[in-house]
Design an enzyme around this catalytic site. Sequence first.
Site, short mmCIF file in Angstrom:
data_model
loop_
_atom_site.label_atom_id
_atom_site.label_comp_id
_atom_site.label_asym_id
_atom_site.label_seq_id
_atom_site.Cartn_x
_atom_site.Cartn_y
_atom_site.Cartn_z
N ASP A 135 -15.74 -11.00 -7.69
CA ASP A 135 -17.16 -10.93 -8.00
C ASP A 135 -17.76 -12.33 -7.87
OD1 ASP A 135 -19.53 -9.66 -8.69
OD2 ASP A 135 -19.28 -10.08 -10.82
N HIS A 142 -30.40 -15.78 -11.65
CA HIS A 142 -29.44 -15.35 -12.67
C HIS A 142 -28.60 -16.53 -13.16
CE1 HIS A 142 -26.47 -12.93 -14.78
NE2 HIS A 142 -25.52 -13.50 -14.06
N GLU A 209 -24.51 -5.36 -15.32
CA GLU A 209 -24.99 -6.31 -14.33
C GLU A 209 -25.35 -5.52 -13.08
OE1 GLU A 209 -22.07 -9.47 -13.87
OE2 GLU A 209 -22.99 -10.57 -15.55
N GLU A 211 -25.73 -5.12 -9.46
CA GLU A 211 -25.18 -5.82 -8.30
C GLU A 211 -25.05 -4.87 -7.12
OE1 GLU A 211 -21.77 -8.33 -8.89
OE2 GLU A 211 -22.10 -8.51 -11.05
N ASP A 243 -21.43 -4.16 -12.88
CA ASP A 243 -20.33 -4.99 -13.39
C ASP A 243 -20.47 -5.06 -14.92
OD1 ASP A 243 -18.30 -6.81 -13.72
OD2 ASP A 243 -19.51 -8.55 -13.15
N ARG A 247 -20.91 -9.86 -23.55
CA ARG A 247 -21.33 -11.26 -23.61
C ARG A 247 -20.67 -12.03 -24.75
NH1 ARG A 247 -22.66 -11.39 -18.54
NH2 ARG A 247 -24.34 -9.91 -18.03
N GLN A 250 -17.13 -12.71 -23.55
CA GLN A 250 -17.24 -13.65 -22.43
C GLN A 250 -17.45 -15.08 -22.91
OE1 GLN A 250 -20.31 -12.57 -19.60
NE2 GLN A 250 -19.87 -14.29 -18.24
N LYS A 263 -14.96 -8.75 -18.59
CA LYS A 263 -15.54 -8.11 -17.42
C LYS A 263 -14.60 -7.14 -16.72
CE LYS A 263 -19.03 -11.49 -16.22
NZ LYS A 263 -20.08 -10.60 -15.68
N THR A 267 -15.78 -1.45 -13.93
CA THR A 267 -16.75 -1.80 -12.88
C THR A 267 -17.08 -0.50 -12.17
OG1 THR A 267 -15.60 -3.91 -12.61
CG2 THR A 267 -17.20 -3.31 -10.92
N GLU A 373 -30.38 -11.37 -19.78
CA GLU A 373 -31.59 -12.03 -19.29
C GLU A 373 -32.85 -11.35 -19.81
OE1 GLU A 373 -29.63 -11.79 -15.27
OE2 GLU A 373 -31.06 -13.39 -14.87
#
Length: 428
Positions: A135, A142, A209, A211, A243, A247, A250, A263, A267, A373
């Site tokens: 990834d 971002h 996420e 993507e 994805d 957080r 992470q 992560k 997926t 975000e």
Amino acid sequence: MSLSANIINRKSWLEVATISDFPIQNIPFGVFLTKENVVTVGTRIGDFAIDLGALQQLNYFDGIDLTDDMFLQDTLNDFISDGKKTWRLVRNRIADIFDEKNPKLRENKNHKDVVIFKMDEVEMQLPVLIGDYTDFYSNKTHAINTGKIRNNPSENGLLPNWLHIPIGYHGRSSTIIPSGIAVNRPMGQYLPEGETTPVFGPSRMVDFELETAFITTDANIMGERIPINEAEDYIFGMVLMNDWSTRDIQKWESAPLGPFLSKNFATSISPWIITMDALEPFRTKGPKQDPAPFPYLQFKGKHNFDINLEVSLLPENGQETILSKTNSKYTYWSMIQQLVHHTSNGCRVNSGDMMGSGTISGTSPDSLGSMIEITWGGKNPIKLNDGTERKFLNDGDTVTIKGYSKNNGVRIGFGEVTSKLLPPFVRK
Ligand code: MN
């Protein structure tokens, strides 16, 4: 070889709704399970799934050099390995078979009965056996946003390497799942806000996420670097990708080696691979790259793609809210740069490998590709259409990503990748 499948005014004898993602100009590739429990390689026109194995057995691919069992497989890996020439010949032939002017299959009821299924009668599978999954982190907005949210001391949030190198991490292919499969809230270690001792428990910051990802064919032998002017030949096509991320986990685990368990628990990808040939009309220039990248990453022409993307959240028993609308063209490091960089040390790339774009965010507040975000790390909760609020995802929330390209009246879509977040897994 011409892309005759892309002819704009071509129509199919199969019914296709005007807003369908899958007109005869698309012809994606996937793998599905029929009602009779047979797994087969297929394509889709409108809301019909088409069995390519059956078409091949009925000699509709005569004149194209294919192994006898090319489509009698439970993955697309062999077909993808065969290379771009084969992909084009097969895709052009499918367009010809289903062209409204071609009566051969249209007028053969016995053949149609074994070749064509309604989409709601089949179950989509993972289209490829994904050997390796990488990834990237190729969207500048971002990278700046998450840099700022994590209080990076550098003034614009970007780390000093970001403008020189397509940053990526090696993901885990064992937990890549097709659209429709639910995901359990993962357990993990994290450091609660204001504490000095970590805890182990269900993540409290589960995120998506938004993507895209691309699927490769065999690209090189070990040690060999791919030149950038060849790179696109090794990309079979694209899918939508969520994805899934946590957080809190992470943040605690990522120093110094990057994300790990935050992560790789899930997926999700859309089940139909849209070929680069189908996306050819939607080429566009990417953002200007300043400073100029190293020569091995420099390219000419248009290598970004204009793909409209959207993510929505559906709470359990609730009402859907569109969280964000963005576009693939905002990606700073293009797919060919990602692939070339990936092999720049001689790393081998195989048929069926998958490479994610990184979260795709636009510059406006309604175009951000992740909850971290959208809510700025949970500081600004968002209100959903049903009146509830979210900082991150709740159990029972369903996240859906959709994508399509459109110009000259032709719409080439990806369908969707949708998946529900469940409470933590309980062993029975
Ligand atoms: Mn990602």
